[in-house]
Design an enzyme around this catalytic site. Sequence first.
Site, PDB file in Angstrom:
ATOM      1  N   LYS A 148      36.486  -1.099  62.393  1.00 27.43           N
ATOM      2  CA  LYS A 148      36.243  -1.640  61.046  1.00 27.43           C
ATOM      3  C   LYS A 148      34.879  -2.342  60.962  1.00 27.43           C
ATOM      4  O   LYS A 148      34.248  -2.636  61.979  1.00 27.43           O
ATOM      5  CB  LYS A 148      37.374  -2.609  60.682  1.00 27.43           C
ATOM      6  CG  LYS A 148      38.745  -1.929  60.487  1.00 27.43           C
ATOM      7  CD  LYS A 148      39.793  -2.952  60.019  1.00 27.43           C
ATOM      8  CE  LYS A 148      41.138  -2.302  59.743  1.00 27.43           C
ATOM      9  NZ  LYS A 148      42.140  -3.312  59.278  1.00 27.43           N
ATOM     10  N   PHE A 193      47.298  -7.674  48.863  1.00 28.10           N
ATOM     11  CA  PHE A 193      45.991  -7.667  49.536  1.00 28.10           C
ATOM     12  C   PHE A 193      45.230  -6.346  49.371  1.00 28.10           C
ATOM     13  O   PHE A 193      44.156  -6.175  49.943  1.00 28.10           O
ATOM     14  CB  PHE A 193      46.176  -7.990  51.032  1.00 28.10           C
ATOM     15  CG  PHE A 193      47.127  -7.071  51.779  1.00 28.10           C
ATOM     16  CD1 PHE A 193      46.689  -5.851  52.288  1.00 28.10           C
ATOM     17  CD2 PHE A 193      48.459  -7.434  51.970  1.00 28.10           C
ATOM     18  CE1 PHE A 193      47.565  -5.010  52.965  1.00 28.10           C
ATOM     19  CE2 PHE A 193      49.343  -6.590  52.651  1.00 28.10           C
ATOM     20  CZ  PHE A 193      48.888  -5.369  53.146  1.00 28.10           C
ATOM     21  N   ARG A 221      48.474   1.745  69.161  1.00 23.15           N
ATOM     22  CA  ARG A 221      49.021   0.550  68.512  1.00 23.15           C
ATOM     23  C   ARG A 221      49.181  -0.587  69.524  1.00 23.15           C
ATOM     24  O   ARG A 221      48.915  -1.750  69.216  1.00 23.15           O
ATOM     25  CB  ARG A 221      50.377   0.859  67.849  1.00 23.15           C
ATOM     26  CG  ARG A 221      50.353   1.862  66.700  1.00 23.15           C
ATOM     27  CD  ARG A 221      49.662   1.398  65.454  1.00 23.15           C
ATOM     28  NE  ARG A 221      50.133   0.123  64.963  1.00 23.15           N
ATOM     29  CZ  ARG A 221      49.770  -0.400  63.772  1.00 23.15           C
ATOM     30  NH1 ARG A 221      48.951   0.264  62.952  1.00 23.15           N
ATOM     31  NH2 ARG A 221      50.195  -1.575  63.397  1.00 23.15           N
ATOM     32  N   THR A 247      48.813  -7.110  63.841  1.00 19.76           N
ATOM     33  CA  THR A 247      47.909  -7.082  62.670  1.00 19.76           C
ATOM     34  C   THR A 247      47.096  -8.375  62.565  1.00 19.76           C
ATOM     35  O   THR A 247      45.891  -8.342  62.318  1.00 19.76           O
ATOM     36  CB  THR A 247      48.752  -6.882  61.389  1.00 19.76           C
ATOM     37  OG1 THR A 247      49.552  -5.711  61.549  1.00 19.76           O
ATOM     38  CG2 THR A 247      47.870  -6.727  60.165  1.00 19.76           C
ATOM     39  N   ARG A 272      42.610  -6.656  69.126  1.00 22.63           N
ATOM     40  CA  ARG A 272      42.586  -7.658  68.050  1.00 22.63           C
ATOM     41  C   ARG A 272      42.558  -9.080  68.599  1.00 22.63           C
ATOM     42  O   ARG A 272      41.954  -9.966  67.997  1.00 22.63           O
ATOM     43  CB  ARG A 272      43.768  -7.422  67.105  1.00 22.63           C
ATOM     44  CG  ARG A 272      43.505  -6.217  66.185  1.00 22.63           C
ATOM     45  CD  ARG A 272      44.733  -5.762  65.475  1.00 22.63           C
ATOM     46  NE  ARG A 272      44.441  -4.900  64.339  1.00 22.63           N
ATOM     47  CZ  ARG A 272      45.373  -4.248  63.649  1.00 22.63           C
ATOM     48  NH1 ARG A 272      46.641  -4.361  63.982  1.00 22.63           N
ATOM     49  NH2 ARG A 272      45.026  -3.487  62.631  1.00 22.63           N
ATOM     50  N   ASN A 308      40.259  -7.589  61.239  1.00 17.97           N
ATOM     51  CA  ASN A 308      40.968  -7.463  62.514  1.00 17.97           C
ATOM     52  C   ASN A 308      40.468  -6.289  63.369  1.00 17.97           C
ATOM     53  O   ASN A 308      41.176  -5.771  64.220  1.00 17.97           O
ATOM     54  CB  ASN A 308      42.484  -7.427  62.289  1.00 17.97           C
ATOM     55  CG  ASN A 308      42.907  -6.273  61.406  1.00 17.97           C
ATOM     56  OD1 ASN A 308      42.099  -5.442  61.026  1.00 17.97           O
ATOM     57  ND2 ASN A 308      44.187  -6.210  61.095  1.00 17.97           N
ATOM     58  N   HIS A 354      41.711  -0.156  62.911  1.00 16.12           N
ATOM     59  CA  HIS A 354      42.875   0.460  62.261  1.00 16.12           C
ATOM     60  C   HIS A 354      43.437   1.489  63.224  1.00 16.12           C
ATOM     61  O   HIS A 354      42.674   2.129  63.955  1.00 16.12           O
ATOM     62  CB  HIS A 354      42.448   1.182  60.972  1.00 16.12           C
ATOM     63  CG  HIS A 354      43.511   2.130  60.457  1.00 16.12           C
ATOM     64  ND1 HIS A 354      44.545   1.702  59.658  1.00 16.12           N
ATOM     65  CD2 HIS A 354      43.722   3.451  60.681  1.00 16.12           C
ATOM     66  CE1 HIS A 354      45.348   2.742  59.407  1.00 16.12           C
ATOM     67  NE2 HIS A 354      44.866   3.821  60.021  1.00 16.12           N
TER      68      HIS A 354
END
Length: 136
Positions: free
Chosen positions: A12, A60, A88, A94, A105, A115, A118
């Site tokens: 991100k 959000f 994951r 998250t 993260r 964070n 994705h």
Amino acid sequence: MSSPEQTLSIIKPDAVERNLSEKIKSIFTKNNLKILESKKLHISKDEAAEFYKVHQSKPFYDQLCNYLSSGPIEVLILEGVNAVLKNRDLMGATDPKNAEEGTIRKLYGVSIDKNSVHGSDSIKNAKVEIDFFFNK
Ligand code: UDP
Ligand code: MG
């Protein structure tokens, strides 16, 4: 033997901006997730809205779409045994505050919105998300 799976990862804007892409990619490769394809791009808000449409009813959503389109991202196709779940696990929770030690993260996330990564949450969504970015 389980056959390899593919999943989509996005590095991100907060992580690309801090030059963390190589560090994040090395976490994937060290954990037997091969980077089949990668590209850096800057998507529009409309594209972000399409990508995240599963979240369109969430409070959000608008902020999320603004954020994903706020700067360059790097999208990756990862391949390996149990790639969806493995990615994951490597990402962590998250909210970076709740992420396990050693996860991406926990290491690099700034906040629940910034964070750093994705990752697709199912094999079905991985196919849709890979198709979205790589037209396969
Ligand atoms: N998000 C947010 N606020 C929230 C929940 C989620 O900004 O209260 C953002 C966060 O960046 C997250 C993304 O929305 O990565 C998608 O949410 P999801 O629940 O799918 O989390 P993920 O699958 O990314 O862990
Ligand atoms: Mg998700």
